[in-house]
Design a protein around this motif. Structure first.
Motif, PDB file in Angstrom:
ATOM      1  N   ARG A  22       0.830  -1.209   0.000  1.00  0.00           N
ATOM      2  CA  ARG A  22       0.000   0.000   0.000  1.00  0.00           C
ATOM      3  C   ARG A  22       0.864   1.258   0.000  1.00  0.00           C
ATOM      4  O   ARG A  22       0.569   2.212  -0.707  1.00  0.00           O
ATOM      5  CB  ARG A  22      -0.913   0.007   1.220  1.00  0.00           C
ATOM      6  CG  ARG A  22      -2.074  -0.913   1.062  1.00  0.00           C
ATOM      7  CD  ARG A  22      -3.029  -0.757   2.232  1.00  0.00           C
ATOM      8  NE  ARG A  22      -3.440  -2.087   2.609  1.00  0.00           N
ATOM      9  CZ  ARG A  22      -3.391  -2.590   3.822  1.00  0.00           C
ATOM     10  NH1 ARG A  22      -2.988  -1.860   4.829  1.00  0.00           N
ATOM     11  NH2 ARG A  22      -3.772  -3.814   4.055  1.00  0.00           N
ATOM     12  N   TRP A  23       1.903   1.270   0.812  1.00  0.00           N
ATOM     13  CA  TRP A  23       2.791   2.435   0.889  1.00  0.00           C
ATOM     14  C   TRP A  23       3.465   2.668  -0.452  1.00  0.00           C
ATOM     15  O   TRP A  23       3.496   3.779  -0.962  1.00  0.00           O
ATOM     16  CB  TRP A  23       3.837   2.207   1.985  1.00  0.00           C
ATOM     17  CG  TRP A  23       4.814   3.319   2.081  1.00  0.00           C
ATOM     18  CD1 TRP A  23       4.651   4.488   2.759  1.00  0.00           C
ATOM     19  CD2 TRP A  23       6.100   3.399   1.461  1.00  0.00           C
ATOM     20  NE1 TRP A  23       5.756   5.279   2.610  1.00  0.00           N
ATOM     21  CE2 TRP A  23       6.663   4.641   1.816  1.00  0.00           C
ATOM     22  CE3 TRP A  23       6.819   2.538   0.649  1.00  0.00           C
ATOM     23  CZ2 TRP A  23       7.916   5.028   1.380  1.00  0.00           C
ATOM     24  CZ3 TRP A  23       8.072   2.935   0.219  1.00  0.00           C
ATOM     25  CH2 TRP A  23       8.602   4.172   0.587  1.00  0.00           C
ATOM     26  N   PHE A  24       4.000   1.603  -1.044  1.00  0.00           N
ATOM     27  CA  PHE A  24       4.675   1.729  -2.331  1.00  0.00           C
ATOM     28  C   PHE A  24       3.702   2.207  -3.404  1.00  0.00           C
ATOM     29  O   PHE A  24       4.039   3.071  -4.210  1.00  0.00           O
ATOM     30  CB  PHE A  24       5.302   0.391  -2.739  1.00  0.00           C
ATOM     31  CG  PHE A  24       6.012   0.457  -4.055  1.00  0.00           C
ATOM     32  CD1 PHE A  24       7.255   1.042  -4.152  1.00  0.00           C
ATOM     33  CD2 PHE A  24       5.408  -0.036  -5.193  1.00  0.00           C
ATOM     34  CE1 PHE A  24       7.907   1.119  -5.375  1.00  0.00           C
ATOM     35  CE2 PHE A  24       6.055   0.035  -6.412  1.00  0.00           C
ATOM     36  CZ  PHE A  24       7.310   0.613  -6.503  1.00  0.00           C
ATOM     37  N   ALA A  25       2.491   1.657  -3.409  1.00  0.00           N
ATOM     38  CA  ALA A  25       1.488   2.060  -4.397  1.00  0.00           C
ATOM     39  C   ALA A  25       1.141   3.534  -4.248  1.00  0.00           C
ATOM     40  O   ALA A  25       1.006   4.252  -5.242  1.00  0.00           O
ATOM     41  CB  ALA A  25       0.238   1.200  -4.263  1.00  0.00           C
ATOM     42  N   TRP A  26       1.009   4.011  -3.000  1.00  0.00           N
ATOM     43  CA  TRP A  26       0.684   5.423  -2.786  1.00  0.00           C
ATOM     44  C   TRP A  26       1.801   6.314  -3.316  1.00  0.00           C
ATOM     45  O   TRP A  26       1.544   7.292  -4.018  1.00  0.00           O
ATOM     46  CB  TRP A  26       0.454   5.693  -1.293  1.00  0.00           C
ATOM     47  CG  TRP A  26       0.101   7.124  -1.044  1.00  0.00           C
ATOM     48  CD1 TRP A  26      -1.138   7.676  -1.088  1.00  0.00           C
ATOM     49  CD2 TRP A  26       1.006   8.195  -0.757  1.00  0.00           C
ATOM     50  NE1 TRP A  26      -1.060   9.022  -0.834  1.00  0.00           N
ATOM     51  CE2 TRP A  26       0.253   9.370  -0.633  1.00  0.00           C
ATOM     52  CE3 TRP A  26       2.387   8.276  -0.596  1.00  0.00           C
ATOM     53  CZ2 TRP A  26       0.826  10.603  -0.349  1.00  0.00           C
ATOM     54  CZ3 TRP A  26       2.950   9.512  -0.321  1.00  0.00           C
ATOM     55  CH2 TRP A  26       2.169  10.649  -0.196  1.00  0.00           C
ATOM     56  N   VAL A  27       3.048   5.971  -3.011  1.00  0.00           N
ATOM     57  CA  VAL A  27       4.190   6.777  -3.475  1.00  0.00           C
ATOM     58  C   VAL A  27       4.259   6.744  -4.996  1.00  0.00           C
ATOM     59  O   VAL A  27       4.411   7.784  -5.638  1.00  0.00           O
ATOM     60  CB  VAL A  27       5.510   6.271  -2.850  1.00  0.00           C
ATOM     61  CG1 VAL A  27       6.713   6.925  -3.502  1.00  0.00           C
ATOM     62  CG2 VAL A  27       5.519   6.519  -1.355  1.00  0.00           C
ATOM     63  N   PHE A  28       4.133   5.557  -5.575  1.00  0.00           N
ATOM     64  CA  PHE A  28       4.201   5.427  -7.029  1.00  0.00           C
ATOM     65  C   PHE A  28       3.098   6.245  -7.705  1.00  0.00           C
ATOM     66  O   PHE A  28       3.361   7.003  -8.639  1.00  0.00           O
ATOM     67  CB  PHE A  28       4.084   3.952  -7.429  1.00  0.00           C
ATOM     68  CG  PHE A  28       4.140   3.725  -8.907  1.00  0.00           C
ATOM     69  CD1 PHE A  28       5.351   3.714  -9.563  1.00  0.00           C
ATOM     70  CD2 PHE A  28       2.982   3.541  -9.640  1.00  0.00           C
ATOM     71  CE1 PHE A  28       5.417   3.517 -10.931  1.00  0.00           C
ATOM     72  CE2 PHE A  28       3.022   3.345 -11.002  1.00  0.00           C
ATOM     73  CZ  PHE A  28       4.252   3.328 -11.649  1.00  0.00           C
TER      74      PHE A  28
END
Length: 60
Positions: A22-28
């Motif tokens: 989720r964190w990576f998806a938000w940043v991406f």
């Protein structure tokens, strides 16, 4: 799971893969969409694609 080692010892760290995802998806998404909502970003992509397809068909 991440295994870490240094001069003091060896240990493992367990990370929650769903939280990292989720964190990576938000940043991406934030970087790729340049701060727009994902829905607005997709509308722009669809408009660009349809315009390019229309221009291509009209050239033939």
């Amino acid at each position: 799971m991440v295994i870490k080692a240094d001069a003091a010892g060896l240990w493992e760290q367990i990370a929650d893969p769903t939280q990292m995802t989720r964190w990576f998806a938000w940043v991406f998404d934030h970087i790729v969409t340049r701060g727009k909502s994902f829905a607005d970003f997709q509308r722009l992509n669809i408009r660009r694609t349809l315009t390019a397809m229309k221009d291509d068909v009209e050239k033939r």
